[in-house]
Design an enzyme around this catalytic site. Sequence first.
Site, short mmCIF file in Angstrom:
data_model
loop_
_atom_site.label_atom_id
_atom_site.label_comp_id
_atom_site.label_asym_id
_atom_site.label_seq_id
_atom_site.Cartn_x
_atom_site.Cartn_y
_atom_site.Cartn_z
N ASP A 34 40.07 -16.47 -6.23
CA ASP A 34 39.49 -17.71 -6.73
C ASP A 34 40.58 -18.68 -7.19
OD1 ASP A 34 37.44 -19.47 -7.33
OD2 ASP A 34 36.27 -18.00 -8.44
N ASP B 101 29.80 -22.49 -4.20
CA ASP B 101 29.17 -21.76 -5.30
C ASP B 101 27.67 -21.95 -5.31
OD1 ASP B 101 31.40 -20.55 -6.37
OD2 ASP B 101 31.77 -22.09 -7.89
#
Length: 702
Positions: free
Chosen positions: A447, A505
Amino acid sequence: MDDLLHFRAAGTSLVLDLSGTGLPRIVHWGADLGASAPGRLAGLRTADVPQTVPNALDEPVPLSVLPQQSAGWLGTPGLSGHRAGRAAAPAFTVHGTSVQEESRRLTVEAVDADGGLALTLELGLTAAGLVRLRAAVTNTGDGPYHLTELTPALPVPAQATELLDLTGRHLRERAPQRHAFTLGTHLRESRRGRTGSDATLLLTAGEAGFGFRSGEVWGLHVAWSGNHRSLAERTPAGQAVLAGGELLLPGEILLAPGATYHSPWLYGSYGRHGLDELAGRFHRELRARDGHPASPRPVTLNTWEAVYFDQDLATLERLARAAAEAGAERFVLDDGWFRGRRDDHAGLGDWYVDAEVWPDGLRPLIETVRGLGMQFGLWVEPEMINPDSGLARAHPDWVLAASPSRLPPASRHQQVLDLARPEAYAYVLARLDTLLREHGIDYLKWDHNRDLVDAAAHHQTAAAYRLMDELRARHPQLEIESCASGGARVDLGVLERTDRVWTSDCIDALERQRIQRWTGLLLPPELLGAHVGAPIAHTTGRRHTLDFRAGTALFCHFGIEWDLTSASAAERARLAEWVALHRTLRPLLHSGTVVHGDHPDSALWVHGVVAGDAGRAVFALVQMATSVQSPAGRVRLPGLAPDADYRLSPLAPGDRPEGPVTSALPWWERGVTLPGRVLAEVGVQAPTLFPERLVLLEAVRL
């Protein structure tokens, strides 16, 4: 060597003019001109020379692949810089060329003796028909050279009168926008230190009204994960270019004598018949690379939206068993496993398993996961640091900042770890290497949850690339997912060292239909992480049926992001049907040609995948919103072999139309047999669906 080169591949021609001592220029990039000997195309060079006009230069301005102001180009220069205020407009003279005919590659060496610069251009046409171009500049002078821009350019013809680019934000990446390709410069820049949720991904020019299946189009991509720029420029003299490169901040590249800077690779794709053809070249290019994932993409359960930071062994073992029963093949433990990480305020940088949450370490969970026949993956964010962490307290100077006296503005309570600092790089490499080695981890969800504000990005991006490359070298079986606040690092630079991207997301299926559609301009479906979420979307609050959620994820790298222990037995059984279908179709979906129908009703989308031999295809009819008309009318199914007959029928479990239907479609119950040409040009009646529903169709050649 002939001074007119003609490279051909996959329906594309690239014609290069190497005459004179100037930099090469592209005479033609587009439709295949056939197997013409270079001599037969010699007249093309003459035919391409424009007239001079009053109050202009006495000779036409040559538009090279690196446009030079010194040659009369008054648009955006291909190279900008200076040597203490001098040598601001380089004038390069070619002194060497090398051609590799079989691989369709040209290398050009040029010098600017007065400016103390050497230039290397690499230009070619790949087997998939992509133009691939980069430049390298070397300081051959005595003092430092301040490089401010190195932006190669690809010309586009006059018929390219419309632009399509992409923008977006967190949870809504890759939103398309169209406008006229007018005079002047349309500039897209990312100063985020990463590709960015709002990055254009592709900057495309084409004939007015071009679609997925119609209109000539030319597109450009910058393969770089840091600051970058893309531009479309049209001059009053009728010249038009697409150009791009790294966006260099002031003082970021100061070339010492003998030092060299390489621009990122620039990719250009052409479509004679619309965006599907343009995108298909990128898909074929990626699938042909040595590092493209060769094994079937494992159905992945990621724990984030199931447990968030609330981790414990018993809960996760129950989730793992439910995942295995549904058919999952990989289990990924997301954020919250490491020291001090109870929320997103602390812990980044302390890459040790938290003994309070995991008193026996991760080994018990990993053994359970592996015992259920699944791979094990782990979330990390190696490029970041929380001020509230042991690492930040021990090494506050490792935080990336433009000034030692102040920190950049915080984002998600975190700062950037300066990986260009050797000791910080060595620490992170050692911690990740130890985790991978001690636990035998198969997969890292990597990430990157903040922009690089008030900090130089070039060296940080290069260090992140080195870190990924080194870990892959030490652990050859490791797979990495590029995640950055969702889809904020999606580019061919990071894809050289990763195996998929986390597309967004947002896994709201309606939003994902849009996001996946446009991300697919660059990436094939097997590289797009797409998960089935809970009935109510975490990011939007929308409620969707399981069939719509699963049917949306079906075509991509399929996964699950849902607390299956809270799902009903009926929901888990239905999910297992979709997982089984995906695993059955995976060889087709992840190797075939992606197609989209240019349906006149914007509320009804048609997309699918056709096998390489056109023997089989799967299509989705997606009702994005309510339609103006009802019933839905006919839909065309593109991409099939025109002269072959196909048996078209609904495909379970996506065979249940949910809508205000009073009578069944006659062909829906029994299937129908029609030639591919008829299915593509005439089509079949579509079922009328409620909004935010979809159905699947399968076409099998007889």
